[in-house]
Scaffold this motif. Sequence first.
Motif, PDB file in Angstrom:
ATOM      1  N   ARG A 114       0.862  -1.180   0.000  1.00  0.00           N
ATOM      2  CA  ARG A 114       0.000   0.000   0.000  1.00  0.00           C
ATOM      3  C   ARG A 114       0.899   1.230   0.000  1.00  0.00           C
ATOM      4  O   ARG A 114       1.871   1.297   0.762  1.00  0.00           O
ATOM      5  N   ILE A 115       0.572   2.175  -0.860  1.00  0.00           N
ATOM      6  CA  ILE A 115       1.380   3.376  -1.010  1.00  0.00           C
ATOM      7  C   ILE A 115       0.523   4.586  -0.679  1.00  0.00           C
ATOM      8  O   ILE A 115      -0.605   4.710  -1.177  1.00  0.00           O
ATOM      9  N   ARG A 116       1.050   5.454   0.146  1.00  0.00           N
ATOM     10  CA  ARG A 116       0.388   6.714   0.427  1.00  0.00           C
ATOM     11  C   ARG A 116       1.303   7.842  -0.051  1.00  0.00           C
ATOM     12  O   ARG A 116       2.493   7.845   0.235  1.00  0.00           O
ATOM     13  N   VAL A 117       0.702   8.752  -0.803  1.00  0.00           N
ATOM     14  CA  VAL A 117       1.433   9.848  -1.424  1.00  0.00           C
ATOM     15  C   VAL A 117       1.165  11.122  -0.644  1.00  0.00           C
ATOM     16  O   VAL A 117       0.006  11.463  -0.373  1.00  0.00           O
ATOM     17  N   ILE A 118       2.238  11.844  -0.295  1.00  0.00           N
ATOM     18  CA  ILE A 118       2.101  13.112   0.414  1.00  0.00           C
ATOM     19  C   ILE A 118       2.659  14.210  -0.489  1.00  0.00           C
ATOM     20  O   ILE A 118       3.881  14.374  -0.604  1.00  0.00           O
ATOM     21  N   PRO A 119       1.789  14.939  -1.180  1.00  0.00           N
ATOM     22  CA  PRO A 119       2.274  16.000  -2.063  1.00  0.00           C
ATOM     23  C   PRO A 119       2.578  17.277  -1.291  1.00  0.00           C
ATOM     24  O   PRO A 119       1.983  17.545  -0.247  1.00  0.00           O
ATOM     25  N   TYR A 123       6.611  15.095  -4.520  1.00  0.00           N
ATOM     26  CA  TYR A 123       5.848  13.997  -3.935  1.00  0.00           C
ATOM     27  C   TYR A 123       6.773  13.175  -3.048  1.00  0.00           C
ATOM     28  O   TYR A 123       7.906  12.871  -3.429  1.00  0.00           O
ATOM     29  N   GLN A 124       6.269  12.813  -1.886  1.00  0.00           N
ATOM     30  CA  GLN A 124       6.973  11.917  -0.978  1.00  0.00           C
ATOM     31  C   GLN A 124       6.035  10.766  -0.672  1.00  0.00           C
ATOM     32  O   GLN A 124       4.814  10.883  -0.854  1.00  0.00           O
ATOM     33  N   TYR A 125       6.599   9.672  -0.189  1.00  0.00           N
ATOM     34  CA  TYR A 125       5.819   8.439  -0.131  1.00  0.00           C
ATOM     35  C   TYR A 125       6.007   7.714   1.196  1.00  0.00           C
ATOM     36  O   TYR A 125       7.079   7.774   1.816  1.00  0.00           O
ATOM     37  N   VAL A 126       4.947   7.007   1.585  1.00  0.00           N
ATOM     38  CA  VAL A 126       5.025   5.997   2.632  1.00  0.00           C
ATOM     39  C   VAL A 126       4.561   4.694   1.976  1.00  0.00           C
ATOM     40  O   VAL A 126       3.464   4.625   1.423  1.00  0.00           O
ATOM     41  N   VAL A 127       5.425   3.684   2.003  1.00  0.00           N
ATOM     42  CA  VAL A 127       5.140   2.400   1.354  1.00  0.00           C
ATOM     43  C   VAL A 127       5.060   1.334   2.441  1.00  0.00           C
ATOM     44  O   VAL A 127       6.006   1.160   3.224  1.00  0.00           O
ATOM     45  N   ALA A 128       3.938   0.623   2.484  1.00  0.00           N
ATOM     46  CA  ALA A 128       3.708  -0.342   3.561  1.00  0.00           C
ATOM     47  C   ALA A 128       3.507  -1.746   3.009  1.00  0.00           C
ATOM     48  O   ALA A 128       2.955  -1.941   1.920  1.00  0.00           O
ATOM     49  N   ASP A 131      12.054   9.732   0.870  1.00  0.00           N
ATOM     50  CA  ASP A 131      12.384  11.102   0.484  1.00  0.00           C
ATOM     51  C   ASP A 131      11.506  12.143   1.184  1.00  0.00           C
ATOM     52  O   ASP A 131      10.765  12.912   0.541  1.00  0.00           O
ATOM     53  N   PRO A 132      11.581  12.228   2.513  1.00  0.00           N
ATOM     54  CA  PRO A 132      10.734  13.185   3.242  1.00  0.00           C
ATOM     55  C   PRO A 132      11.230  14.620   3.069  1.00  0.00           C
ATOM     56  O   PRO A 132      12.148  15.071   3.747  1.00  0.00           O
ATOM     57  N   GLY A 133      10.585  15.351   2.167  1.00  0.00           N
ATOM     58  CA  GLY A 133      11.046  16.698   1.863  1.00  0.00           C
ATOM     59  C   GLY A 133      10.281  17.796   2.557  1.00  0.00           C
ATOM     60  O   GLY A 133      10.763  18.926   2.647  1.00  0.00           O
ATOM     61  N   ALA A 134       9.073  17.498   3.050  1.00  0.00           N
ATOM     62  CA  ALA A 134       8.235  18.547   3.643  1.00  0.00           C
ATOM     63  C   ALA A 134       7.108  17.893   4.432  1.00  0.00           C
ATOM     64  O   ALA A 134       6.904  16.677   4.373  1.00  0.00           O
ATOM     65  N   LEU A 135       6.388  18.700   5.170  1.00  0.00           N
ATOM     66  CA  LEU A 135       5.177  18.281   5.884  1.00  0.00           C
ATOM     67  C   LEU A 135       5.396  17.052   6.774  1.00  0.00           C
ATOM     68  O   LEU A 135       4.683  16.051   6.666  1.00  0.00           O
ATOM     69  N   PRO A 136       6.336  17.120   7.696  1.00  0.00           N
ATOM     70  CA  PRO A 136       6.580  15.941   8.542  1.00  0.00           C
ATOM     71  C   PRO A 136       5.350  15.507   9.334  1.00  0.00           C
ATOM     72  O   PRO A 136       5.152  14.308   9.551  1.00  0.00           O
ATOM     73  N   ASP A 137       4.530  16.442   9.774  1.00  0.00           N
ATOM     74  CA  ASP A 137       3.340  16.065  10.533  1.00  0.00           C
ATOM     75  C   ASP A 137       2.381  15.231   9.686  1.00  0.00           C
ATOM     76  O   ASP A 137       1.732  14.305  10.193  1.00  0.00           O
ATOM     77  N   ARG A 138       2.281  15.551   8.408  1.00  0.00           N
ATOM     78  CA  ARG A 138       1.400  14.770   7.534  1.00  0.00           C
ATOM     79  C   ARG A 138       1.977  13.375   7.283  1.00  0.00           C
ATOM     80  O   ARG A 138       1.236  12.394   7.223  1.00  0.00           O
ATOM     81  N   ILE A 139       3.286  13.280   7.144  1.00  0.00           N
ATOM     82  CA  ILE A 139       3.912  11.974   6.961  1.00  0.00           C
ATOM     83  C   ILE A 139       3.676  11.106   8.197  1.00  0.00           C
ATOM     84  O   ILE A 139       3.266   9.940   8.098  1.00  0.00           O
ATOM     85  N   LEU A 140       3.925  11.678   9.352  1.00  0.00           N
ATOM     86  CA  LEU A 140       3.698  10.938  10.595  1.00  0.00           C
ATOM     87  C   LEU A 140       2.213  10.628  10.784  1.00  0.00           C
ATOM     88  O   LEU A 140       1.854   9.572  11.328  1.00  0.00           O
ATOM     89  N   GLY A 141       1.355  11.521  10.309  1.00  0.00           N
ATOM     90  CA  GLY A 141      -0.075  11.284  10.403  1.00  0.00           C
ATOM     91  C   GLY A 141      -0.529  10.093   9.575  1.00  0.00           C
ATOM     92  O   GLY A 141      -1.432   9.346   9.983  1.00  0.00           O
TER      93      GLY A 141
END
Length: 280
Positions: A88-93, A100-105, A116-126
Motif C-alpha cells: 500500500r502506497i500513500r502519497v504526500i504531495p 511527492y513523498q511516499y510511505v510504502v507499507a 524522500d521526506p522533503g516537507a510536511l513531517p506532521d502529515r507523513i507521521l499522520g
Amino acid sequence: MTDLLEDEFGDIIGKARFGLNLSADDVAGQVGISTDELAVLEDCERSPTRAETDALAAVLNLDPERLLAVARDAYVPNPVPLDHGGLRIRVIPYPPMRVYQYVVADVETGQAVVVDPGALPDRILGVLADEQWGAAAILITHADADHIDALPAIHAALDVPIWIHPNEQSRLPALEHADIRTYDHGQRFQAGPFEVEARRTPGHAPGHSSLVLRDLVLVGDAMFAGSLGRTSLGPAYYAEHLAAVRSQILSLPAATRLFAGHGPPTTVGEERANNPFFAV
C-alpha cells in the motif's frame, strides 16, 4: 491516481538542449527560428507548430511524435494503482515545491518505509498513525533539499535507520544519534519487510539511486512521467544519465510501477511507449 505531468514541452526541450550542451543560438539556427522564439517555446508561452516540433526533435535527439503528444497535452499516463501486490502506497504531495513523498507499507506485516521526506513531517507521521503502520526505515534516493528537508523532524519522531548512497551522505543535515546506513549500487539490502535493490541512475545528483521494492521503483528525480530529470551534474553526464535510465529502469517488466519525486506515477511500459527521451 492521476495528475498533470511535471514537465511541459518547453521543459523537455530545455532539458535536452542543456544536456547536449547546445546554446540557444545553436538550436534556433538549426531549427530556423529566432532565439527569442526559442525562448518563448522553452518558457511554455505558446504551443509549437508541427514543423517546429519536428525540427526541434531532430536537433535534440527526441522522438517527434512523442514530443508532439506532450505539446498537445495528449499524453497523461494511465492511472497507476497505489494498493497492489501486498503493498500500500500513500502519497504526500507538497505543492509549493511540486514534490511527492511516499510511505510504502507491507500489508502483511503492517511495516512501512518513508521515502524522500522533503516537507510536511506532521502529515507523513499522520499517515503512519492513521494507517496504524510501524515505521521500519527511511529511504533516500538523493539528498536535494526538496527530498530531505523534513528528515530531521521525521528522524526525531521515528528513530529508524536511514538508508542513503555514500555519495549523497555528506549532503544530509546534522542528525543527532542517527543510524545512517549506506548502500552501494547493485546492492540488495533489507529495510523492515522489504528487500530493496539500489540501482545506479546518475546525472541528477552525485549518488542518485533508484530503489526497487518488489513491483515498483522509487525513481527520485532520475525520470518523470513523459520526461527526464534535469541532468544537474552538467552536460558531461547527460549520455550516462539517459543510458542509466534505459538500462536500470526501462529494462524492467512493462507493468513495473514508477514513482518519481515529481509528477504522476507511471509504468515502465508507458514510458517505453511515450517518453520523448527514450524512443526504441
